[in-house]
Design a protein around this motif. Structure first.
Motif, PDB file in Angstrom:
ATOM      1  N   GLY A   1      47.665  32.374   5.314  1.00 56.95           N
ATOM      2  CA  GLY A   1      46.979  31.822   6.470  1.00 56.95           C
ATOM      3  C   GLY A   1      47.051  32.553   7.776  1.00 56.95           C
ATOM      4  N   PHE A   2      47.582  33.771   7.816  1.00 56.29           N
ATOM      5  CA  PHE A   2      47.660  34.496   9.086  1.00 56.29           C
ATOM      6  C   PHE A   2      46.300  34.495   9.783  1.00 56.29           C
ATOM      7  CE2 PHE A   2      47.123  38.308  11.669  1.00 56.29           C
ATOM      8  CZ  PHE A   2      48.238  38.250  12.481  1.00 56.29           C
ATOM      9  N   PRO A   3      46.261  34.230  11.088  1.00 57.37           N
ATOM     10  CA  PRO A   3      47.431  34.135  11.979  1.00 57.37           C
ATOM     11  C   PRO A   3      48.038  32.736  12.106  1.00 57.37           C
ATOM     12  CG  PRO A   3      45.424  34.195  13.277  1.00 57.37           C
ATOM     13  CD  PRO A   3      44.994  34.364  11.835  1.00 57.37           C
ATOM     14  N   VAL A   4      47.254  31.678  11.787  1.00 60.34           N
ATOM     15  CA  VAL A   4      47.749  30.314  11.988  1.00 60.34           C
ATOM     16  C   VAL A   4      47.250  29.416  10.856  1.00 60.34           C
ATOM     17  CG1 VAL A   4      47.779  28.304  13.533  1.00 60.34           C
ATOM     18  CG2 VAL A   4      47.734  30.613  14.502  1.00 60.34           C
ATOM     19  N   ARG A   5      48.117  28.540  10.393  1.00 58.87           N
ATOM     20  CA  ARG A   5      47.769  27.572   9.363  1.00 58.87           C
ATOM     21  C   ARG A   5      48.372  26.209   9.713  1.00 58.87           C
ATOM     22  NH1 ARG A   5      50.278  28.016   3.679  1.00 58.87           N
ATOM     23  NH2 ARG A   5      49.639  25.839   3.726  1.00 58.87           N
ATOM     24  N   MET A   6      47.919  25.186   9.024  1.00 59.21           N
ATOM     25  CA  MET A   6      48.484  23.847   9.198  1.00 59.21           C
ATOM     26  C   MET A   6      49.574  23.594   8.159  1.00 59.21           C
ATOM     27  SD  MET A   6      45.096  21.516   9.994  1.00 59.21           S
ATOM     28  CE  MET A   6      45.986  19.988   9.662  1.00 59.21           C
ATOM     29  N   VAL A   7      50.619  22.899   8.588  1.00 62.37           N
ATOM     30  CA  VAL A   7      51.688  22.436   7.698  1.00 62.37           C
ATOM     31  C   VAL A   7      51.959  20.984   8.050  1.00 62.37           C
ATOM     32  CG1 VAL A   7      54.120  22.658   7.076  1.00 62.37           C
ATOM     33  CG2 VAL A   7      52.744  24.720   7.432  1.00 62.37           C
ATOM     34  N   VAL A   8      51.783  20.091   7.075  1.00 62.25           N
ATOM     35  CA  VAL A   8      51.965  18.656   7.320  1.00 62.25           C
ATOM     36  C   VAL A   8      52.872  18.080   6.224  1.00 62.25           C
ATOM     37  CG1 VAL A   8      50.855  16.421   7.647  1.00 62.25           C
ATOM     38  CG2 VAL A   8      49.661  18.512   8.341  1.00 62.25           C
ATOM     39  N   PRO A   9      54.090  17.666   6.564  1.00 66.62           N
ATOM     40  CA  PRO A   9      54.975  17.061   5.557  1.00 66.62           C
ATOM     41  C   PRO A   9      54.392  15.747   5.042  1.00 66.62           C
ATOM     42  CG  PRO A   9      56.166  17.628   7.582  1.00 66.62           C
ATOM     43  CD  PRO A   9      54.716  17.725   7.887  1.00 66.62           C
ATOM     44  N   GLY A  10      54.484  15.539   3.732  1.00 64.53           N
ATOM     45  CA  GLY A  10      54.126  14.253   3.163  1.00 64.53           C
ATOM     46  C   GLY A  10      52.698  14.106   2.690  1.00 64.53           C
TER      47      GLY A  10
ATOM     48  N   SER B   1      38.567  26.245   8.237  1.00 68.85           N
ATOM     49  CA  SER B   1      39.124  27.591   8.170  1.00 68.85           C
ATOM     50  C   SER B   1      38.042  28.611   8.482  1.00 68.85           C
ATOM     51  CB  SER B   1      39.704  27.857   6.773  1.00 68.85           C
ATOM     52  OG  SER B   1      38.657  27.904   5.822  1.00 68.85           O
ATOM     53  N   SER B   2      38.446  29.850   8.640  1.00 64.29           N
ATOM     54  CA  SER B   2      37.490  30.904   8.986  1.00 64.29           C
ATOM     55  C   SER B   2      36.480  31.141   7.876  1.00 64.29           C
ATOM     56  CB  SER B   2      38.243  32.210   9.278  1.00 64.29           C
ATOM     57  OG  SER B   2      38.903  32.676   8.102  1.00 64.29           O
ATOM     58  N   ASP B   3      36.807  30.767   6.638  1.00 65.32           N
ATOM     59  CA  ASP B   3      35.873  30.976   5.529  1.00 65.32           C
ATOM     60  C   ASP B   3      35.043  29.730   5.233  1.00 65.32           C
ATOM     61  OD1 ASP B   3      37.944  29.470   4.482  1.00 65.32           O
ATOM     62  OD2 ASP B   3      37.862  30.411   2.513  1.00 65.32           O
ATOM     63  N   GLY B   4      35.088  28.737   6.136  1.00 67.30           N
ATOM     64  CA  GLY B   4      34.221  27.576   6.002  1.00 67.30           C
ATOM     65  C   GLY B   4      34.811  26.388   5.278  1.00 67.30           C
ATOM     66  N   MET B   5      36.033  26.493   4.766  1.00 68.97           N
ATOM     67  CA  MET B   5      36.663  25.353   4.108  1.00 68.97           C
ATOM     68  C   MET B   5      36.862  24.213   5.094  1.00 68.97           C
ATOM     69  SD  MET B   5      38.068  23.585   1.793  1.00 68.97           S
ATOM     70  CE  MET B   5      37.874  24.734   0.456  1.00 68.97           C
ATOM     71  N   GLU B   6      36.541  22.984   4.670  1.00 69.18           N
ATOM     72  CA  GLU B   6      36.710  21.786   5.490  1.00 69.18           C
ATOM     73  C   GLU B   6      37.710  20.852   4.822  1.00 69.18           C
ATOM     74  OE1 GLU B   6      32.445  21.293   7.773  1.00 69.18           O
ATOM     75  OE2 GLU B   6      32.741  20.234   5.870  1.00 69.18           O
ATOM     76  N   ILE B   7      38.745  20.470   5.568  1.00 68.71           N
ATOM     77  CA  ILE B   7      39.799  19.603   5.049  1.00 68.71           C
ATOM     78  C   ILE B   7      40.002  18.454   6.016  1.00 68.71           C
ATOM     79  CG2 ILE B   7      42.298  19.461   4.708  1.00 68.71           C
ATOM     80  CD1 ILE B   7      42.190  22.175   3.380  1.00 68.71           C
ATOM     81  N   GLY B   8      39.969  17.229   5.488  1.00 69.98           N
ATOM     82  CA  GLY B   8      40.125  16.039   6.322  1.00 69.98           C
ATOM     83  C   GLY B   8      41.519  15.471   6.236  1.00 69.98           C
TER      84      GLY B   8
ATOM     85  N   ALA C   1      39.255  30.784  -1.408  1.00 71.24           N
ATOM     86  CA  ALA C   1      38.881  32.095  -0.874  1.00 71.24           C
ATOM     87  C   ALA C   1      39.026  33.148  -1.964  1.00 71.24           C
ATOM     88  CB  ALA C   1      39.746  32.451   0.327  1.00 71.24           C
ATOM     89  N   LEU C   2      37.892  33.696  -2.430  1.00 69.37           N
ATOM     90  CA  LEU C   2      37.950  34.726  -3.452  1.00 69.37           C
ATOM     91  C   LEU C   2      38.591  35.990  -2.898  1.00 69.37           C
ATOM     92  CD1 LEU C   2      37.167  35.563  -6.327  1.00 69.37           C
ATOM     93  CD2 LEU C   2      34.970  36.346  -5.422  1.00 69.37           C
ATOM     94  N   THR C   3      38.246  36.336  -1.653  1.00 67.85           N
ATOM     95  CA  THR C   3      38.871  37.441  -0.952  1.00 67.85           C
ATOM     96  C   THR C   3      39.628  36.875   0.241  1.00 67.85           C
ATOM     97  OG1 THR C   3      37.106  38.964  -1.579  1.00 67.85           O
ATOM     98  CG2 THR C   3      38.481  39.601   0.293  1.00 67.85           C
ATOM     99  N   VAL C   4      40.879  37.250   0.383  1.00 71.29           N
ATOM    100  CA  VAL C   4      41.720  36.696   1.438  1.00 71.29           C
ATOM    101  C   VAL C   4      41.169  37.094   2.807  1.00 71.29           C
ATOM    102  CG1 VAL C   4      44.026  36.731   2.474  1.00 71.29           C
ATOM    103  CG2 VAL C   4      43.766  36.736  -0.016  1.00 71.29           C
ATOM    104  N   PRO C   5      40.864  36.118   3.679  1.00 72.27           N
ATOM    105  CA  PRO C   5      40.431  36.458   5.044  1.00 72.27           C
ATOM    106  C   PRO C   5      41.519  37.230   5.783  1.00 72.27           C
ATOM    107  CG  PRO C   5      39.931  34.159   4.535  1.00 72.27           C
ATOM    108  CD  PRO C   5      40.807  34.668   3.423  1.00 72.27           C
ATOM    109  N   ARG C   6      41.096  38.231   6.521  1.00 74.75           N
ATOM    110  CA  ARG C   6      42.026  39.033   7.319  1.00 74.75           C
ATOM    111  C   ARG C   6      41.585  38.961   8.770  1.00 74.75           C
ATOM    112  NH1 ARG C   6      45.475  42.648   4.486  1.00 74.75           N
ATOM    113  NH2 ARG C   6      45.337  42.258   2.242  1.00 74.75           N
ATOM    114  N   LEU C   7      42.121  37.971   9.459  1.00 71.49           N
ATOM    115  CA  LEU C   7      41.725  37.724  10.836  1.00 71.49           C
ATOM    116  C   LEU C   7      42.552  38.562  11.796  1.00 71.49           C
ATOM    117  CD1 LEU C   7      41.322  33.836  10.825  1.00 71.49           C
ATOM    118  CD2 LEU C   7      39.720  35.592  10.075  1.00 71.49           C
ATOM    119  N   ASP C   8      41.957  38.838  12.932  1.00 70.21           N
ATOM    120  CA  ASP C   8      42.621  39.564  14.002  1.00 70.21           C
ATOM    121  C   ASP C   8      43.222  38.543  14.958  1.00 70.21           C
ATOM    122  OD1 ASP C   8      43.315  41.031  16.273  1.00 70.21           O
ATOM    123  OD2 ASP C   8      41.648  42.432  16.022  1.00 70.21           O
TER     124      ASP C   8
END
Length: 541
Positions: A385-394, A350-357, A266-273
């Motif tokens: 990542g506001f308001p919500v992001r993923m966190v996965v150990p390992g 993500s809101s900016d179109g990033m796809e992660i598998g 993300a070149l510009t940080v998304p600012r979601l409501d």
């Protein structure tokens, strides 16, 4: 006779034509600067129109309609992987700053060349300008969340730029310019100055207009809501004695939010409501689920400490950090959706179109994989990542740590490719055993005598059991290691060395909780993370 001869042979001196002082007689430098002024004005005004459109609700978001952001994001998307890794290796978390500087230099060069072209062939320059507008409009409209109206700021800005370019260079080729227009050179300077002024004012205003006022307000409100919701949270246990060593030079056990690494596209940080945020779970499921922020807070919540690592982290690198996270367990939500027996991947977007598998089995195996909304007892920063992001150990971040997450699609690895796997990275991304020497630094000069070598070691969701240090080619000696908080966090280590004068090489290696010793085979970050021992060369005085 003489007078007649003089009258017939002498030629009267020609009065200088008014056009002799026009910009047509100016050098290439003036023409190039004129192109720069026109292009800068176009960009400044387009950014201003984008910000105003977002403020008034006419365009989707400031990040979608911004031509600079669209161009930068498109550049990131199509940049060769080797160039991305070079940027991360050279600039680390400042890679976005480097990209902006590079974009600025590139645009400036193009603008200067445009002015040179316009001096000779104004029509050609106008066509080039229009083509640039088309390319930028395509970049804008293809961004995630963009709509057709988002190209209006680009069109308006480019139209203004072409008009200014035409006004600047018309006297070059049209000698029928109105005689009352004043001295052409003066008008040239005035127009060029006006263009530069428009660029500065437009660009400046676009950065201070509160295009994300609702997002800022929602983050403040979210902080209060989070506090109320987490009153019944499953809190982590108190940190045990000895979790942090007192060796000078080792990084803090908990990484402050401001110091936590940030690697994304993300070149510009998304600012979601947060009040309008929704997460959709769909795909190979029996039950599609859509939840909002309040729904998430109403779920059973957990607090866990987890160390995150970027796959681009070189041996000895700083793209790793440890934080306390609060959120809802992903496995619970996925179970409610009832995944198909054939599904083996969760494609998060993500809101900016990033796809992660992410491997579905890992998210469902009982580890503390979560949708996090708090980081180190604070509501998530926008950058994280506001308001919500993923966190996965390992798992490395490129297959798990989706920020600004808005969608989870259950699918299969053999049916869809994520952003990074399309670029040569491995599908599953499990963390590898690694460690880092924090002190001493490379090529540091230290005094002879007792010196505490120290650092951190990690292998998330397996754990670290031992760290060893080698001086030059001597025997491996076991270091002191901090108390384990959990298998999902790093551990600090320290080794007191009786340093003798001369140049020495210090190496370190870690052993995981299964007894597997970190490999000494040197491998770069591609395709699934770097391997090898960290080392430092120091001089003992």
């Amino acid at each position: 006779m003489t007078n007649v001869t003089n009258q017939t042979t002498s030629k009267p001196q020609r009065e200088p034509a008014a056009d002799d002082t026009t910009p047509a007689k100016a050098g290439l430098i003036a023409s190039a600067l004129a192109g720069l002024a026109a292009t800068a004005a176009a960009i400044g005004l387009a950014e201003l129109f984008s910000a105003l459109g977002s403020l008034l609700g006419l365009t989707s978001t400031s990040t979608s309609a911004s031509p600079l952001n669209a161009l930068g994001s498109t550049f990131i998307q199509f940049t060769p992987e080797w160039l991305k890794q070079l940027a991360i290796a050279q600039f680390g978390t400042n890679d976005k700053v480097a990209l902006r500087v590079g974009m600025g230099i590139t645009l400036a060069i193009l603008a200067l060349l445009l002015g040179v072209v316009a001096r000779r062939k104004l029509l050609v320059a106008q066509i080039i300008f229009a083509l640039l507008a088309v390319v930028t409009s395509v970049a804008v409209v293809t961004r995630a969340g963009a709509s057709a109206v988002d190209i209006l700021p680009t069109i308006l800005g480019v139209a203004a730029g072409i008009y200014l370019l035409t006004r600047l260079f018309t006297p070059f080729s049209d000698r029928s310019a109105a005689p009352d227009a004043g001295p052409n050179r003066r008008r040239f300077v005035q127009l060029a100055t006006a263009g530069a002024g428009l660029a500065v004012v437009g660009g400046g205003l676009s950065r201070i207009i509160p295009t994300s006022a609702s997002a800022e307000a929602s983050r403040v409100a979210a902080a209060a809501a989070d506090t109320a919701a987490t009153a019944t949270i499953d809190k982590m246990k108190a940190l045990p004695a000895g979790y942090q060593l007192d060796t000078p030079g080792i990084v803090s056990y908990v990484t402050p939010n401001a110091d936590f690494y940030r690697i994304d596209t993300a070149l510009t940080v998304p600012r979601l409501d947060a009040t309008t945020w929704e997460l959709r779970i769909h795909g190979m499921v029996e039950k599609e689920i859509v939840i909002n922020y309040q729904d998430l807070l109403a779920r059973p919540l957990v607090e866990r400490m987890v160390t995150l690592t970027c796959v681009s982290n070189e041996i000895g690198g700083s793209l790793v950090g440890n934080a306390t996270w609060q959120g809802a367990l992903l496995a619970d939500l996925l179970k409610e959706a009832v995944p198909s027996a054939d599904a083996d991947m969760v494609m998060s977007r993500s809101s900016d179109g990033m796809e992660i598998g992410s491997p579905l089995a890992v998210l469902m195996d009982g580890r503390d994989a979560m949708l996090a909304f708090k980081m180190n007892d604070e509501v998530l920063p926008f950058e994280h990542g506001f308001p919500v992001r993923m966190v996965v150990p390992g798992l490395y971040g490129y297959v798990s740590a989706t920020k600004w997450v808005v969608e989870l699609e259950l699918t299969r690895f053999d049916q869809q490719n994520a952003y990074w796997t399309d670029r040569g990275w491995g599908e599953k991304g499990p963390i590898k055993t690694s460690n880092r020497i924090d002190t001493p630094k490379s090529f540091q000069q230290i005094p002879a005598g007792k010196f505490a070598i120290g650092g951190v070691a990690w292998h998330q969701h397996t754990g670290i059991s031992k760290v060893e240090v080698q001086i030059d080619d001597g025997e491996w000696q076991e270091a002191k290691i901090s108390t384990e908080v959990s298998i999902d966090t790093w551990r600090q280590w320290s080794f007191v060395w009786d340093a003798t004068p001369g140049q020495h090489t210090i190496r370190s290696r870690a052993t995981d909780a299964n007894g597997e010793v970190q490999t000494d085979a040197v491998q770069g970050v591609l395709p699934d993370g770097a391997t090898g021992y960290d080392s430092r060369v120091v001089t003992v005085n």
